[in-house]
Scaffold this active site. Structure first.
Site, PDB file in Angstrom:
ATOM      1  N   GLU A 120      -1.738 -15.746  -3.020  1.00  0.00           N
ATOM      2  CA  GLU A 120      -1.312 -14.569  -3.789  1.00  0.00           C
ATOM      3  C   GLU A 120      -0.661 -15.071  -5.075  1.00  0.00           C
ATOM      4  O   GLU A 120       0.013 -16.092  -5.079  1.00  0.00           O
ATOM      5  CB  GLU A 120      -0.328 -13.776  -2.914  1.00  0.00           C
ATOM      6  CG  GLU A 120       0.667 -12.880  -3.625  1.00  0.00           C
ATOM      7  CD  GLU A 120       0.033 -11.696  -4.351  1.00  0.00           C
ATOM      8  OE1 GLU A 120      -0.857 -11.046  -3.775  1.00  0.00           O
ATOM      9  OE2 GLU A 120       0.435 -11.442  -5.502  1.00  0.00           O
ATOM     10  N   GLN A 148       0.841  -1.202   0.000  1.00  0.00           N
ATOM     11  CA  GLN A 148       0.000   0.000   0.000  1.00  0.00           C
ATOM     12  C   GLN A 148       0.874   1.250   0.000  1.00  0.00           C
ATOM     13  O   GLN A 148       1.823   1.342   0.782  1.00  0.00           O
ATOM     14  CB  GLN A 148      -0.917   0.019   1.229  1.00  0.00           C
ATOM     15  CG  GLN A 148      -2.064  -0.986   1.161  1.00  0.00           C
ATOM     16  CD  GLN A 148      -3.131  -0.613   0.126  1.00  0.00           C
ATOM     17  OE1 GLN A 148      -2.995   0.335  -0.636  1.00  0.00           O
ATOM     18  NE2 GLN A 148      -4.198  -1.400   0.082  1.00  0.00           N
ATOM     19  N   TYR A 156      -5.547 -12.790  -1.783  1.00  0.00           N
ATOM     20  CA  TYR A 156      -4.884 -11.664  -2.442  1.00  0.00           C
ATOM     21  C   TYR A 156      -3.961 -11.019  -1.416  1.00  0.00           C
ATOM     22  O   TYR A 156      -4.061  -9.845  -1.095  1.00  0.00           O
ATOM     23  CB  TYR A 156      -5.897 -10.649  -2.979  1.00  0.00           C
ATOM     24  CG  TYR A 156      -6.932 -11.257  -3.890  1.00  0.00           C
ATOM     25  CD1 TYR A 156      -6.752 -11.246  -5.263  1.00  0.00           C
ATOM     26  CD2 TYR A 156      -8.072 -11.863  -3.363  1.00  0.00           C
ATOM     27  CE1 TYR A 156      -7.694 -11.814  -6.104  1.00  0.00           C
ATOM     28  CE2 TYR A 156      -9.023 -12.436  -4.201  1.00  0.00           C
ATOM     29  CZ  TYR A 156      -8.830 -12.412  -5.567  1.00  0.00           C
ATOM     30  OH  TYR A 156      -9.755 -12.967  -6.387  1.00  0.00           O
ATOM     31  N   CYS A 198     -10.489  -1.591  -3.680  1.00  0.00           N
ATOM     32  CA  CYS A 198      -9.972  -0.324  -4.215  1.00  0.00           C
ATOM     33  C   CYS A 198     -10.810   0.129  -5.405  1.00  0.00           C
ATOM     34  O   CYS A 198     -10.391   1.015  -6.146  1.00  0.00           O
ATOM     35  CB  CYS A 198      -8.498  -0.454  -4.593  1.00  0.00           C
ATOM     36  SG  CYS A 198      -8.178  -1.766  -5.770  1.00  0.00           S
ATOM     37  N   ASP A 200      -8.802  -8.971  -0.618  1.00  0.00           N
ATOM     38  CA  ASP A 200      -8.250  -7.649  -0.940  1.00  0.00           C
ATOM     39  C   ASP A 200      -7.795  -7.661  -2.396  1.00  0.00           C
ATOM     40  O   ASP A 200      -6.611  -7.549  -2.688  1.00  0.00           O
ATOM     41  CB  ASP A 200      -7.077  -7.376   0.025  1.00  0.00           C
ATOM     42  CG  ASP A 200      -6.504  -5.975  -0.120  1.00  0.00           C
ATOM     43  OD1 ASP A 200      -7.067  -5.164  -0.876  1.00  0.00           O
ATOM     44  OD2 ASP A 200      -5.482  -5.695   0.538  1.00  0.00           O
TER      45      ASP A 200
END
Ligand code: SAH
Length: 454
Positions: free
Chosen positions: A337, A287, A316, A412, A385
């Site tokens: 991931e 991030q 994720y 997001c 995420d």
């Protein structure tokens, strides 16, 4: 030919009624939409029509007849024009309202759930200079290396030294690195001809650790004096712990290529997040707003109501920030991931922090989740995420099969969030509330956490 209510090059005066999700002013002329840069709702502007498309057109402001009380007069035009800070002309309080509304609108229009509470967006006390990462294109202007950003929808570079939303130490480091490269006669990449050498300078700096990584993205592998240049960078910028050459030979807008050479130092940086240490490699996601990422994750953990006996999935997972932060409070964390370097980071991060109850796998979340479901894994809480495109329908299917008590969705992109919450809704998971957290002040990007319960 179809008739439109406006013509190209026409000048007229309009009232702006709305702000698009990309921060453009919207005005209607006989129900035909015009998108106008640097125009805010309630403003009356004299415009010139630039482009007339099938469904909507574009115009630019010639003069302001009436201005919005929410306008920031000092906003820098280049930051609007390049899209670095496309909302910087709007007061921060209004930016936060805009983001809350973006989520609420999507919940109404896409999810068909107008009643889900969308809480006020949590903002930053100082909403500037927050980015811990910069990816800056390099071009030749007037015979010298130039750094800056592209004009929106083009690849014309506008030279910029103060990026406003980046860590100021990073801004200064970009200039220093550029000067050193210039000194060594390094050639800039020429995109049109696909010639030249240096494409991008990427810099990451740990918000707490102040460790800095410089990535030089080059078109070719052979880097004359590469190691010497790297040691000069490290000498003149003492915070630098890694200089990496990333090779990207393709004609592409994707910044990083697949090949990496460590020219100086350890090849990664470390930073702290919620009291734990994280190793971050160049291709790994991290991030960009550390301070607000902590607020975001705290919100997600609060929604999750974790118990010591809980089995948790971190889907994720990137370098493991979410799963490793909660590992001490639960029985076991399973993470998945798709980027191998990020999973390698997650495994090392577990070790660095003395965490023994996590299992991180490389793979597509939709595949691995299906596999976990088949193997009979029974998680109590699933964190997701995903990137902007949201969840794969197969992921949702599999997640519902394993019947967790709660799903905490970090998003997001409010449009794909709404789409996915609708799908979950059809399969028995109710969205209880959504908390937007502003990770990207001065831009139109919206981050939010949603809580789903069975
Ligand atoms: N949770 C992490 C990373 C979130 S970003 C954090 O907060 O730092 C989204 C991550 O999803 C990225 O690391 C990206 O590489 C990964 N990703 C993208 N598509 C994926 C897929 N289909 N399966 C698994 N991971 C994926």
């Amino acid at each position: 030919m179809k008739e439109y209510p406006v013509k190209k090059n026409q000048e007229l005066t309009v009232t702006v009624t709305d702000l698009s999700h990309e921060g453009m002013g919207i005005a209607k002329v006989d129900n035909y939409l015009l998108f106008i840069e640097n125009a805010l709702p309630q403003e009356v502007v004299k415009i010139k029509v630039l482009k007339v498309g099938n469904k909507f057109g574009f115009a630019k402001v010639l003069s302001y007849e009436e201005k919005s009380s929410a306008r920031v007069e000092t906003a820098n035009e280049d930051l609007l024009r390049t899209g670095i800070a496309p909302l910087s002309h709007l007061q921060y309080e209004s930016q936060l309202l805009f983001k809350q509304e973006q989520v609420a609108n999507n919940m109404r229009k896409i999810a068909g759930m107008p009643d889900v509470p969308v809480l006020p967006a949590i903002g930053m006390a100082k909403p500037e200079h927050y980015r811990n990462k910069a990816q800056i294109p390099v071009r030749k202007i007037d015979g010298k290396l130039a750094t800056g950003f592209y004009r929106k929808n083009s690849h014309d570079m506008i030279p910029i030294d103060d990026f406003y939303i980046q860590d100021e130490v990073i801004d200064k480091a970009i200039i220093k690195v550029r000067e050193i490269l210039e000194r060594f006669g390094v050639k800039a990449y020429n995109e049109t001809a696909h010639e030249g050498f240096l494409r991008h300078i990427v810099i990451r700096r740990g918000h707490y650790s102040h460790e800095m990584m410089v990535v030089l993205v080059t078109r070719k592998a052979k880097f004359f004096k590469g190691e010497t240049i790297a040691s000069v960078i490290a000498e003149e910028l003492p915070e630098v712990v890694s200089v990496i050459q990333n090779i990207n030979e393709e004609r592409t807008n994707v910044i990083l290529g697949n090949q990496e050479v460590v020219l100086y130092g350890k090849g990664y940086i470390e930073d702290r997040l919620l009291g734990k240490t994280f190793r971050i490699s160049a291709p790994s996601f991290y991030q960009v707003n550390t301070q607000q990422a902590e607020v975001l994750y705290e919100t997600a953990f609060d929604f999750a109501q974790l118990k010591p006996e809980d089995v948790v999935i971190d889907a994720y997972s990137g370098i493991g920030t979410i799963g490793l932060s909660v590992a001490d409070r639960v029985d076991h964390v399973y993470g998945v991931e798709s980027i191998p370097e990020a999973v390698a980071d997650a495994k090392i991060n577990a070790e660095i922090n003395g965490i023994k109850n996590t299992t991180y796998l490389v793979g597509k979340a939709e595949k691995v989740m299906t596999q976990w479901a088949r193997e009979g894994l029974k998680p109590d809480v699933i964190f997701v995420d995903p990137p902007r495109k949201g969840l794969d329908a197969r992921f949702i299917e599999a997640a519902v099969t394993v019947a967790p008590k709660r799903i905490v969705y970090v998003s997001c992109n409010p449009a794909t969030l709404a789409r996915d919450l609708k799908l979950f809704g059809e399969q028995g998971y109710t969205t209880k509330k959504i908390q937007p957290v502003d990770l990207f002040p001065q831009t139109y990007h919206v981050e939010a956490v949603a809580l789903l319960e069975k």
